[in-house]
Design a protein around this motif. Sequence first.
Motif, PDB file in Angstrom:
ATOM      1  N   LEU A  35     -11.594   2.684   5.103  1.00 19.35           N
ATOM      2  CA  LEU A  35     -11.103   3.702   4.945  1.00 19.35           C
ATOM      3  C   LEU A  35     -10.015   3.044   3.634  1.00 19.35           C
ATOM      4  CD1 LEU A  35      -8.451   5.461   4.369  1.00 19.35           C
ATOM      5  CD2 LEU A  35      -7.158   3.879   6.162  1.00 19.35           C
ATOM      6  N   ASP A  36     -10.337   1.374   3.880  1.00 21.85           N
ATOM      7  CA  ASP A  36      -9.660   0.759   2.973  1.00 21.85           C
ATOM      8  C   ASP A  36     -10.044   0.769   1.733  1.00 21.85           C
ATOM      9  OD1 ASP A  36     -11.580  -1.189   3.014  1.00 21.85           O
ATOM     10  OD2 ASP A  36     -10.574  -2.729   3.420  1.00 21.85           O
ATOM     11  N   GLY A  37     -11.239   0.978   1.245  1.00 19.22           N
ATOM     12  CA  GLY A  37     -12.310   0.720  -0.136  1.00 19.22           C
ATOM     13  C   GLY A  37     -12.273   2.585  -0.143  1.00 19.22           C
ATOM     14  N   ALA A  38     -11.314   3.379   0.726  1.00 14.38           N
ATOM     15  CA  ALA A  38     -11.359   4.803   0.305  1.00 14.38           C
ATOM     16  C   ALA A  38     -10.336   5.013  -0.520  1.00 14.38           C
ATOM     17  CB  ALA A  38     -11.936   6.002   0.915  1.00 14.38           C
ATOM     18  N   VAL A  39      -9.369   4.432   0.335  1.00 13.63           N
ATOM     19  CA  VAL A  39      -7.952   4.460  -0.695  1.00 13.63           C
ATOM     20  C   VAL A  39      -7.536   2.943  -2.151  1.00 13.63           C
ATOM     21  CG1 VAL A  39      -5.768   3.198  -0.440  1.00 13.63           C
ATOM     22  CG2 VAL A  39      -6.924   3.856   1.273  1.00 13.63           C
ATOM     23  N   ALA A  40      -8.826   2.679  -2.303  1.00 15.89           N
ATOM     24  CA  ALA A  40      -8.570   1.916  -3.318  1.00 15.89           C
ATOM     25  C   ALA A  40      -9.396   2.528  -4.014  1.00 15.89           C
ATOM     26  CB  ALA A  40      -9.949   0.180  -3.940  1.00 15.89           C
ATOM     27  N   ARG A  41     -10.409   3.841  -3.500  1.00 11.90           N
ATOM     28  CA  ARG A  41     -10.782   4.281  -5.023  1.00 11.90           C
ATOM     29  C   ARG A  41     -10.304   5.934  -4.960  1.00 11.90           C
ATOM     30  NH1 ARG A  41     -15.316   2.889  -2.019  1.00 11.90           N
ATOM     31  NH2 ARG A  41     -14.953   5.336  -0.070  1.00 11.90           N
ATOM     32  N   GLU A  42      -9.528   6.161  -4.157  1.00 15.17           N
ATOM     33  CA  GLU A  42      -8.764   7.148  -4.304  1.00 15.17           C
ATOM     34  C   GLU A  42      -7.228   6.760  -5.840  1.00 15.17           C
ATOM     35  OE1 GLU A  42      -6.833  10.714  -3.992  1.00 15.17           O
ATOM     36  OE2 GLU A  42      -8.522   9.968  -3.699  1.00 15.17           O
ATOM     37  N   MET A  43      -6.751   5.593  -5.145  1.00 17.26           N
ATOM     38  CA  MET A  43      -5.864   4.558  -6.089  1.00 17.26           C
ATOM     39  C   MET A  43      -6.467   4.202  -7.442  1.00 17.26           C
ATOM     40  SD  MET A  43      -3.646   3.306  -3.118  1.00 17.26           S
ATOM     41  CE  MET A  43      -1.753   2.441  -4.601  1.00 17.26           C
ATOM     42  N   GLY A  44      -7.500   3.692  -7.759  1.00 18.24           N
ATOM     43  CA  GLY A  44      -8.273   3.659  -9.016  1.00 18.24           C
ATOM     44  C   GLY A  44      -7.376   1.605  -8.963  1.00 18.24           C
ATOM     45  N   THR A  45      -7.437   1.570  -7.811  1.00 17.89           N
ATOM     46  CA  THR A  45      -7.152  -0.371  -7.318  1.00 17.89           C
ATOM     47  C   THR A  45      -8.336  -0.487  -7.048  1.00 17.89           C
ATOM     48  OG1 THR A  45      -6.063   0.350  -5.275  1.00 17.89           O
ATOM     49  CG2 THR A  45      -4.778   0.288  -7.772  1.00 17.89           C
ATOM     50  N   SER A  77      -2.333   7.818   2.753  1.00 19.09           N
ATOM     51  CA  SER A  77      -1.573   6.038   2.413  1.00 19.09           C
ATOM     52  C   SER A  77      -1.720   6.136   1.413  1.00 19.09           C
ATOM     53  CB  SER A  77      -3.441   5.236   2.815  1.00 19.09           C
ATOM     54  OG  SER A  77      -3.683   5.211   4.112  1.00 19.09           O
ATOM     55  N   THR A  78      -2.384   6.769   0.329  1.00 16.14           N
ATOM     56  CA  THR A  78      -1.423   6.405  -0.848  1.00 16.14           C
ATOM     57  C   THR A  78      -0.175   7.604  -0.634  1.00 16.14           C
ATOM     58  OG1 THR A  78      -3.198   8.515  -1.145  1.00 16.14           O
ATOM     59  CG2 THR A  78      -4.321   6.691  -1.318  1.00 16.14           C
ATOM     60  N   LYS A  79       0.236   8.300  -0.053  1.00 14.45           N
ATOM     61  CA  LYS A  79       1.190   8.285  -0.712  1.00 14.45           C
ATOM     62  C   LYS A  79       2.205   7.918   0.121  1.00 14.45           C
ATOM     63  CE  LYS A  79       0.361  13.788   0.209  1.00 14.45           C
ATOM     64  NZ  LYS A  79       0.033  14.498   1.427  1.00 14.45           N
ATOM     65  N   LEU A  80       2.165   7.698   0.887  1.00 16.59           N
ATOM     66  CA  LEU A  80       3.068   6.024   1.250  1.00 16.59           C
ATOM     67  C   LEU A  80       3.036   5.219   0.650  1.00 16.59           C
ATOM     68  CD1 LEU A  80       2.264   6.272   5.704  1.00 16.59           C
ATOM     69  CD2 LEU A  80       3.973   7.208   5.007  1.00 16.59           C
ATOM     70  N   GLY A  81       2.103   4.714  -0.336  1.00 15.82           N
ATOM     71  CA  GLY A  81       2.071   3.175  -0.854  1.00 15.82           C
ATOM     72  C   GLY A  81       1.637   2.175  -0.399  1.00 15.82           C
ATOM     73  N   VAL A  82       0.628   2.386   0.678  1.00 21.22           N
ATOM     74  CA  VAL A  82      -0.413   1.348   1.873  1.00 21.22           C
ATOM     75  C   VAL A  82      -1.722   0.985   1.049  1.00 21.22           C
ATOM     76  CG1 VAL A  82      -1.368   1.212   3.701  1.00 21.22           C
ATOM     77  CG2 VAL A  82       0.212   2.429   3.756  1.00 21.22           C
ATOM     78  N   THR A  83      -1.194  -0.264   0.779  1.00 22.45           N
ATOM     79  CA  THR A  83      -2.669  -0.468  -0.117  1.00 22.45           C
ATOM     80  C   THR A  83      -3.905  -1.065   0.076  1.00 22.45           C
ATOM     81  OG1 THR A  83      -1.573  -3.195   0.035  1.00 22.45           O
ATOM     82  CG2 THR A  83      -0.744  -1.807  -1.529  1.00 22.45           C
ATOM     83  N   PRO A  84      -4.680  -1.372  -0.243  1.00 26.04           N
ATOM     84  CA  PRO A  84      -6.386  -1.189   0.037  1.00 26.04           C
ATOM     85  C   PRO A  84      -5.752  -2.918   1.285  1.00 26.04           C
ATOM     86  CG  PRO A  84      -6.289  -0.692  -1.925  1.00 26.04           C
ATOM     87  CD  PRO A  84      -4.915  -0.468  -2.132  1.00 26.04           C
ATOM     88  N   ASP A  85      -5.378  -3.974   0.218  1.00 25.11           N
ATOM     89  CA  ASP A  85      -5.384  -5.210   0.976  1.00 25.11           C
ATOM     90  C   ASP A  85      -4.412  -5.158   1.819  1.00 25.11           C
ATOM     91  OD1 ASP A  85      -6.656  -5.879  -1.476  1.00 25.11           O
ATOM     92  OD2 ASP A  85      -5.192  -7.218  -2.344  1.00 25.11           O
ATOM     93  N   ALA A  86      -3.850  -4.259   2.155  1.00 27.59           N
ATOM     94  CA  ALA A  86      -2.632  -4.409   3.547  1.00 27.59           C
ATOM     95  C   ALA A  86      -3.222  -3.786   4.646  1.00 27.59           C
ATOM     96  CB  ALA A  86      -1.689  -3.546   3.046  1.00 27.59           C
ATOM     97  N   ILE A  87      -4.032  -2.689   4.184  1.00 27.44           N
ATOM     98  CA  ILE A  87      -4.967  -2.417   5.341  1.00 27.44           C
ATOM     99  C   ILE A  87      -6.906  -2.877   5.807  1.00 27.44           C
ATOM    100  CG2 ILE A  87      -6.494  -0.834   5.409  1.00 27.44           C
ATOM    101  CD1 ILE A  87      -5.054   1.634   3.831  1.00 27.44           C
ATOM    102  N   SER A  88      -6.963  -4.064   4.736  1.00 28.02           N
ATOM    103  CA  SER A  88      -7.839  -5.262   5.168  1.00 28.02           C
ATOM    104  C   SER A  88      -7.488  -5.899   5.864  1.00 28.02           C
ATOM    105  CB  SER A  88      -8.847  -5.926   3.638  1.00 28.02           C
ATOM    106  OG  SER A  88      -8.986  -4.347   2.493  1.00 28.02           O
TER     107      SER A  88
END
Length: 202
Positions: A72-82, A21-32
Motif C-alpha cells: 500500500l505505501d508504494g501505491a499511495v506514493a505513486r498516486e500522490m506523486g510523492t 488513504s489519499t483522501k485522508l491525507g495519510v502519507t506513504p512514510d506513515a504507512i511504512s
Amino acid sequence: MTLDQFRHVADRMLDPFVSLSTKLGVTPDAISTLAFVVAAAAGGAYYLAGDAALWYFGGAVLVALNGWLDILDGAVAREMGTDSKAGDLLDHVLDRYADIVIVAGLAAGIDRYGIGLAAVTGVLMTSYLGTQSQAVGLDRVYGGMLGRADRLALIGIVTAIAAFVDVTLAGFGLVGVLLIVFAVVGHVTALQRFWGAWRALS
C-alpha cells in the motif's frame, strides 16, 4: 517461485484503499512506519507463542497486514506523486528491520537461536543482493527461489497452521522447519541473484 511478479494484481486490488488513504491525507512514510510497528507486534506474538501456540494465529494475521501495508505505501506514493528516493530508503530500511523482528520472534519463541541467526542472515542477504544489483547499475532484482512476498506468505500460512496443529518433522516443529527453509533457501536465493548480476556485469 516468487509472488512479486503478481504485484500489479495486488496494486489493482488496493485501489479503494489507495483512494481512501489519499483522501485522508495519510502519507506513504506513515504507512511504512505503521507496517514496521505491525511487524514488531507479529514478532512479539511469535515470541509469546512459545508458551501459548494460539499466539501464532495472531502473528499470522499481523504478518498478512504487514505485507498488505508494504504494498500500500508504494501505491499511495505513486498516486500522490510523492514517490522519492528518501521514501524508498525509509521503506527498505523499515522492511529489513521488519524481517529481523519477525524472524527473531519466531526463533526466540522456540528457543532456536542458531537456526534463527542462519535464517535472518539468509533473509537479509537475499534483500541485499536485490538492491545491490540496482546500486551497480542494474535493475532491482525481485526474483529467485524466495522473495519477500513469498517469505511473508509462508510465514503466515505455516504459523496459522502451527496455531492449531502440532507437527514434528525430524525433531523440529513447523516453525523450526520454516526457519531451516529460510536459512537454506534464503542463501540460495541470494547466490542466484548474485550470479545473475555477475553475469550481467561481465
